[in-house]
Design a protein around this motif. Structure first.
Motif, PDB file in Angstrom:
ATOM      1  N   THR A 339       0.851  -1.277  -0.037  1.00 22.60           N
ATOM      2  CA  THR A 339       0.002  -0.065  -0.013  1.00 22.60           C
ATOM      3  C   THR A 339       0.641   1.077   0.079  1.00 22.60           C
ATOM      4  O   THR A 339       0.590   2.167  -0.871  1.00 22.60           O
ATOM      5  CB  THR A 339      -1.018  -0.168   1.202  1.00 22.60           C
ATOM      6  OG1 THR A 339      -1.615  -1.172   1.404  1.00 22.60           O
ATOM      7  CG2 THR A 339      -1.759   0.976   1.135  1.00 22.60           C
ATOM      8  N   SER A 417      -9.152  -3.154   8.020  1.00 25.29           N
ATOM      9  CA  SER A 417      -8.474  -1.849   7.500  1.00 25.29           C
ATOM     10  C   SER A 417      -7.445  -1.603   6.594  1.00 25.29           C
ATOM     11  O   SER A 417      -7.290  -1.170   5.431  1.00 25.29           O
ATOM     12  CB  SER A 417      -8.120  -1.125   8.761  1.00 25.29           C
ATOM     13  OG  SER A 417      -9.090  -0.921   9.429  1.00 25.29           O
ATOM     14  N   SER A 421      -7.795  -0.710   2.762  1.00 24.88           N
ATOM     15  CA  SER A 421      -6.767   0.326   2.151  1.00 24.88           C
ATOM     16  C   SER A 421      -5.959  -0.283   1.010  1.00 24.88           C
ATOM     17  O   SER A 421      -5.685   0.597   0.124  1.00 24.88           O
ATOM     18  CB  SER A 421      -6.060   0.809   3.282  1.00 24.88           C
ATOM     19  OG  SER A 421      -4.957   1.926   3.062  1.00 24.88           O
ATOM     20  N   PRO A 516      -5.496   5.642   7.931  1.00 22.76           N
ATOM     21  CA  PRO A 516      -5.167   4.420   6.995  1.00 22.76           C
ATOM     22  C   PRO A 516      -3.746   4.790   6.063  1.00 22.76           C
ATOM     23  O   PRO A 516      -3.413   6.141   5.935  1.00 22.76           O
ATOM     24  CB  PRO A 516      -6.218   4.196   6.254  1.00 22.76           C
ATOM     25  CG  PRO A 516      -7.539   4.626   6.865  1.00 22.76           C
ATOM     26  CD  PRO A 516      -7.013   6.011   7.744  1.00 22.76           C
ATOM     27  N   TYR A 518      -3.822   4.334   2.839  1.00 19.16           N
ATOM     28  CA  TYR A 518      -4.211   4.973   1.663  1.00 19.16           C
ATOM     29  C   TYR A 518      -5.899   5.436   1.990  1.00 19.16           C
ATOM     30  O   TYR A 518      -6.590   4.427   2.386  1.00 19.16           O
ATOM     31  CB  TYR A 518      -4.037   4.095   0.515  1.00 19.16           C
ATOM     32  CG  TYR A 518      -4.356   4.951  -0.647  1.00 19.16           C
ATOM     33  CD1 TYR A 518      -3.218   5.545  -1.485  1.00 19.16           C
ATOM     34  CD2 TYR A 518      -5.422   4.698  -1.189  1.00 19.16           C
ATOM     35  CE1 TYR A 518      -3.445   6.210  -2.506  1.00 19.16           C
ATOM     36  CE2 TYR A 518      -5.619   5.250  -2.400  1.00 19.16           C
ATOM     37  CZ  TYR A 518      -4.789   6.153  -3.276  1.00 19.16           C
ATOM     38  OH  TYR A 518      -4.851   6.766  -4.370  1.00 19.16           O
ATOM     39  N   LEU A 524     -12.899   4.169   3.817  1.00 17.54           N
ATOM     40  CA  LEU A 524     -12.980   2.421   4.155  1.00 17.54           C
ATOM     41  C   LEU A 524     -14.156   2.145   4.628  1.00 17.54           C
ATOM     42  O   LEU A 524     -14.594   0.832   4.298  1.00 17.54           O
ATOM     43  CB  LEU A 524     -11.807   2.365   5.323  1.00 17.54           C
ATOM     44  CG  LEU A 524     -10.484   2.017   4.859  1.00 17.54           C
ATOM     45  CD1 LEU A 524      -9.859   3.159   3.939  1.00 17.54           C
ATOM     46  CD2 LEU A 524      -9.630   1.636   5.898  1.00 17.54           C
TER      47      LEU A 524
END
Length: 537
Positions: A339, A417, A421, A516, A518, A524
């Motif tokens: 990520t 999460s 993400s 997060p 991203y 989310l």
């Protein structure tokens, strides 16, 4: 279990390679050559030397194959990058007196480039040795010089090495289903024979053309019949060497991708007290992206997804919750790195406006993108295992976690999460918008009003959607499919709990409180709501 498993498999590979190569060599000398050359069954000193030289050439090839093989797709450094790196190193060492070469990424890519060049050179050298030792002891080659035979073998070796690197066959492909060892090896015999005949034919034509330009002292003056017989034997010998090399590559793939059990014997004292410690030690203390670490992740994925070793998975839910937290953390770390790398690559595309303008001036068929996005998916197999492990273990915790350690440690929120993400970042590579719809744009009956493009700076540029036929799109699409399947597996098990939390806000129980990697917490939560309605695609 220690990293000696790689050495044990290397020794096993050499043993099995010696067995089948000896069989192929004897068949070549006693069966294939019998119609052309007599007295092939009579042992001689030249026959023994050719036998030993043949295995020495195979050992050279196997050593180069062992060095260049890797479970991940390492990017090679270009000639300009290598030259710039050496100039930078020279200036630092002379001007500043520093011995530091460069960043870790450049060193890794430079080592891989050196390994690739070394592999091609060793293939040429091994082919040279094979050409000399196989044909020099035969009676039908008295008129040919050893150098001429060796050059023909070297041409084959260079052709094989270049084709091997071009097709990226040095990447170890882990099979989806772990079949018996003999069956896996038998399945590759037909493809190995087909590839060996194709490569030997190409190298035979090139070496024949090369012989026309050699000096006369390296050629032979024979009759037309003897000339035809010699070339038939050359083609058969080259095919035999190519077949042995193909079998070696296939055998290395089969042996190195076999599952290893990172657990003490069932019923022992270690299995009763702490059966997860060998696996956790292999995951946490092994070299990143090494074959040993890949085997550990493969074993962990199979433990979590299958119901064969339930006693090992039950040990993850011990009362302190420390083992479960360590397992989830070590699996989420690669996904978090993916990520972060995707976020940096997307920011490089949308953040630099001058670079974006130059990309927009290119033709619509131009598929050049930030190389960091391509490099982010080099560990696709590892990311897939981590995603599948996290989802399977989280889903199993619903029925097997009697003490509630998964919820008490906050691992459920971290898992969901991170998966969401990472999925949003991967979908951004596919050209999908990542911003949540504004509430004032929602009409009566939750109808979303049509809007024009707002030109948000955080959205990926529009030219990303034009690359659906590129390599990046294929990798991102496959990774997104793995992540969606993993999230749906969790949602299908916890749908009642999530429906109950939907009224008060999913982000309170299933989204981490920190920012997060991203996207935002609102994005989310909205994405998780789509999964809960089985409307995420």
């Amino acid at each position: 279990m220690s990293p000696d498993i790689v050495k044990d498999r290397w020794l096993g590979f050499l043993i099995w390679q010696t067995i089948f190569s000896t069989f192929v060599f004897l068949v070549f000398k006693t069966v294939l050559l019998s119609p052309f050359i007599g007295n092939t069954f009579i042992p001689s000193l030249f026959g023994l030397l050719s036998f030993l030289g043949f295995h020495f050439s195979l050992f050279l090839f196997s050593s180069a194959l062992f060095i260049v093989s890797s479970p991940r797709e390492d990017r090679l450094a270009s000639a300009s990058e290598l030259a710039l790196g050496f100039v930078r190193f020279f200036l630092k060492s002379v001007v500043f007196g520093s011995s530091e070469v460069s960043d870790a990424d450049f060193r890794r890519r430079a080592r891989k480039s050196a390994a690739v060049v070394f592999f091609v050179i060793i293939c040429g050298l091994s082919g040279f040795v094979s050409g000399v030792v196989i044909f020099e002891s035969l009676d039908g080659f008295d008129g040919l010089r050893p150098v001429g035979l060796g050059l023909r073998g070297a041409v084959f070796g260079l052709v094989y090495g270049a084709y091997f690197i071009y097709r990226k066959r040095w990447i170890m492909a882990f099979p989806i289903i772990q079949r018996p060892l003999f069956f896996c090896f038998k399945m590759g015999l037909r493809s190995s024979l087909k590839h060996s005949l194709r490569l030997s034919s190409s190298s035979f034509v090139l070496s024949t053309v090369l012989m026309a330009f050699l000096p006369n002292n390296l050629k032979t003056s024979r009759t037309l019949g003897q000339f035809i017989v010699q070339h038939i034997i050359l083609f058969l010998g080259t095919s035999v060497v190519s077949f042995c090399w193909e079998l070696s590559c296939h055998l290395l793939q089969v042996l190195y991708t076999r599952r290893s059990f990172f657990a003490p014997p069932q019923g022992s004292a270690a299995a009763e007290t702490n059966p997860s410690e060998p696996l956790l030690a292999a995951l946490e203390q092994s070299n990143p992206r090494s074959l040993y670490q890949y085997l550990a992740f493969l074993d962990l994925c199979m433990v979590c997804e299958r119901n064969v070793d339930t006693w090992r998975r039950a040990a993850f839910f011990e009362e302190t919750g420390e083992t479960y937290r360590r397992v989830i953390t070590v699996c989420l770390r690669p996904l978090e790195q993916l990520t972060s790398r995707l976020s940096e690559g997307l920011e490089g595309i949308s953040g630099d406006r001058s670079d974006l303008l130059s990309k927009q001036l290119h033709s619509p068929t131009d598929t050049r993108v930030d190389p960091r996005l391509h490099e982010a998916f080099d560990d696709f197999q590892l990311y897939a295992w981590c995603s599948r492990t996290v989802s399977a273990l989280t889903a199993c915790s619903h029925s097997e976690d009697r003490l509630g350690v998964a919820q008490l440690t906050g691992s459920n929120a971290s898992a969901v999460s991170t998966l969401l993400s990472c999925l949003i970042a991967v979908e951004a590579c596919l050209g999908k918008k990542t911003s949540a719809p504004s509430q004032h744009l929602m009409g009566p009956g939750s109808i979303k009003w049509a809007t024009v493009s707002t030109g948000r700076k955080d959205a990926p540029p529009s030219f990303m959607s034009k690359k659906k036929d590129g390599v990046l799109y294929s990798k991102a699409y496959t990774m997104a499919d793995v992540l969606r399947t993993s999230i749906y597996e969790i949602v299908s098990v916890f749908k009642e709990e999530m429906h109950g939390a939907k009224a008060t806000g999913l982000e309170k129980d299933w989204i981490i409180k920190s920012k997060p990697l991203y996207g935002t917490r609102e994005i989310l939560a909205q994405k998780l709501s789509l999964f809960l309605d089985f409307n995420a695609n």
